[in-house]
Design an enzyme around this catalytic site. Structure first.
Site, PDB file in Angstrom:
ATOM      1  N   LYS A 166      61.255 -34.940  11.415  1.00  0.00           N
ATOM      2  CA  LYS A 166      60.686 -36.088  10.707  1.00  0.00           C
ATOM      3  C   LYS A 166      60.740 -37.362  11.571  1.00  0.00           C
ATOM      4  CE  LYS A 166      59.625 -33.410   7.442  1.00  0.00           C
ATOM      5  NZ  LYS A 166      60.290 -32.986   6.241  1.00  0.00           N
TER       6      LYS A 166
HETATM    7  C1  LIG Z   1      60.479 -31.874   5.084  1.00  0.00           C
HETATM    8  C2  LIG Z   1      59.936 -31.994   3.722  1.00  0.00           C
HETATM    9  C3  LIG Z   1      60.745 -31.858   2.589  1.00  0.00           C
HETATM   10  C4  LIG Z   1      62.174 -31.423   2.666  1.00  0.00           C
HETATM   11  O1  LIG Z   1      62.950 -32.269   3.443  1.00  0.00           O
HETATM   12  P1  LIG Z   1      64.439 -31.801   3.832  1.00  0.00           P
HETATM   13  O2  LIG Z   1      65.074 -33.078   4.298  1.00  0.00           O
HETATM   14  O3  LIG Z   1      64.285 -30.803   4.933  1.00  0.00           O
HETATM   15  O4  LIG Z   1      65.065 -31.237   2.632  1.00  0.00           O
HETATM   16  C5  LIG Z   1      60.188 -32.079   1.337  1.00  0.00           C
HETATM   17  N1  LIG Z   1      58.897 -32.405   1.212  1.00  0.00           N
HETATM   18  C6  LIG Z   1      58.076 -32.502   2.271  1.00  0.00           C
HETATM   19  C7  LIG Z   1      56.641 -32.882   2.050  1.00  0.00           C
HETATM   20  C8  LIG Z   1      58.563 -32.282   3.562  1.00  0.00           C
HETATM   21  O5  LIG Z   1      57.748 -32.371   4.614  1.00  0.00           O
END
Ligand SMILES: *Cc1c(COP(=O)(O)O)cnc(C)c1O
Length: 408
Positions: free
Chosen positions: A199
């Protein structure tokens, strides 16, 4: 265009990379490493002063007063849905084009997920389809700002007002995004963020919740740490031992200081990294203008895009290569790629449990079968970007491209 953008030079024979370009590789600097080492040396690894510091910085960055750090966006979504006090049978409308944890969080909160289709151009949840899916059991809408492009928040908020629904924003792609000059995650009753490795801001694993109401943040803080009234940091501080009381059956969702150590410095570089990704995104847009792929839509006026993903739609009919063979060839060229996402209704678990057929959400289905994400992080060098472009061009028909350029 600005000084970071470089000119794309098509090459007829691209030299292969010697190192695999990992998709979504995070950008880690010495300050991040030093801060983690500082946590290790201090002996305080768990939730402590660095988490409090990171929460304060995040709250300032987003202009939001109630924030709670947790260990993932999945946890953030789960706790938001629990704080919404959903009853069994209550329905939450969400997008058919998202990561599975958006759906799983709804299920684990005891509610029923209801999918709405996405817009074929913006890839965001289609407010018209949301309206069609509302029933007397609908309690909340859970949109995703897909790839970092803000959803149509005016429309979604109108629907929430009309039907007395809660809005929970999945901002996993959209830390830096704004809509009408206001940060994403501050429109809803809850805004959930991810700091997973790939991210825009990375703490390894990590997440954050913004709540509109202070009491929701208090409840979420309790739920995130076993349902205890006092967190461990306060319990063992030098003010002396404090007894805690368990007030509900909570979870182990707290963020550690080691994670926050990364977050503090990643947040300080967020805008710089955003600019770098914006430049790369625009460089891709320009480079792929003349080839037979569908590029992402340009950001909408009055909004700020987070540039989290750069997704091409590779259509076998138009492009002459299937999406999956494009992915395989990119990997062969040592470029890591991603798929965001197969439509939720393509997964067997949900099909069996809810009786869904993927064809019921035709736009999500069609995007999910054609989409391919190219590397887009601030850790990319200009040479990496050039390699991605060269590999894409040669796979999707460099011959076609140069022929057309010569004719022009
Ligand atoms: C990455 C992601 C999540 C989950 O995030 P985590 O921190 O890995 O639990 C949820 N929704 C979307 C759209 C994502 O891209």
């Amino acid at each position: 265009m600005n000084e970071h953008t470089f000119e794309f030079k098509p090459q007829t024979s691209s030299t292969p990379r010697d190192r695999f370009l990992v998709f979504g590789a995070p950008q880690i600097e010495q300050t991040d490493i030093d801060e983690v080492v500082d946590s290790l040396k201090s002996g305080w690894l768990g939730t402590g002063p660095k988490v409090a510091h990171f929460e304060q910085d995040f709250s300032r960055y987003k202009g939001a007063s109630n924030v709670v750090a947790v260990n993932s966006c999945t946890a953030a979504l789960h706790l938001s849905l629990l704080a919404a006090d959903l009853q069994p049978g209550d329905e939450v409308i969400t997008t058919a084009l998202t990561f599975c944890s958006t759906i799983n969080a709804i299920i684990h909160a005891g509610a029923t997920p209801v999918l709405a289709d996405v817009d074929s151009v913006t890839m965001n949840i289609d407010p018209e389809d949301v309206r069609r899916r509302i029933t007397p059991r609908t309690r909340a809408i859970l949109p995703v700002h897909f790839a970092g492009r803000p959803c149509d928040l005016h429309e979604l908020l109108d629907i929430c007002d009309e039907h007395e629904l809660l809005l929970i924003e999945d901002c996993a792609h959209a830390i830096e995004a704004q809509y009408d000059g206001r940060p994403t995650g501050t429109f809803g009753d809850f805004g959930c963020f991810s700091f997973y490795v790939t991210k825009n801001l990375c703490t390894g694993e990590g997440g954050m919740i913004i709540t509109r109401r202070e009491h929701d943040a208090t409840r979420i803080k309790t739920l995130a740490l076993h349902g205890m009234t006092k967190d461990a940091w306060k319990r063992f501080s030098d003010d002396g031992y404090k007894h805690y009381q368990v007030v509900e059956a909570g979870f182990k969702y707290n963020m550690m200081d080691i994670q926050a150590a990364l977050g503090i410095h990643q947040l300080a570089r967020l805008e710089r990294n955003w600019q770098r990704r914006r430049d790369i995104w625009q460089t891709y847009q320009d480079a792929f203008a003349d080839i037979s792929v569908q590029r992402p839509a340009e950001p909408a006026p009055g909004t700020r895009h987070s540039y989290h993903l750069y997704t091409l739609l590779v259509d076998e009919q138009q492009t002459g290569v299937s999406r999956d063979s494009f992915l395989a060839s990119m990997t062969g060229a040592k470029i890591g790629v991603g798929v965001h996402y197969l439509s939720i209704a393509e997964h067997p678990y949900y099909q069996h449990r809810f009786g869904w057929r993927a064809e019921q959400w035709p736009n999500a289905l069609s995007i999910g079968r054609r989409t391919a994400s190219l590397p887009l992080t601030a850790a990319l060098t200009d040479a990496d970007v050039q390699d991605v472009i060269n590999a894409t061009m040669s796979i999707i028909g460099l011959a076609n491209y140069t022929r057309r350029r010569r004719a022009a």
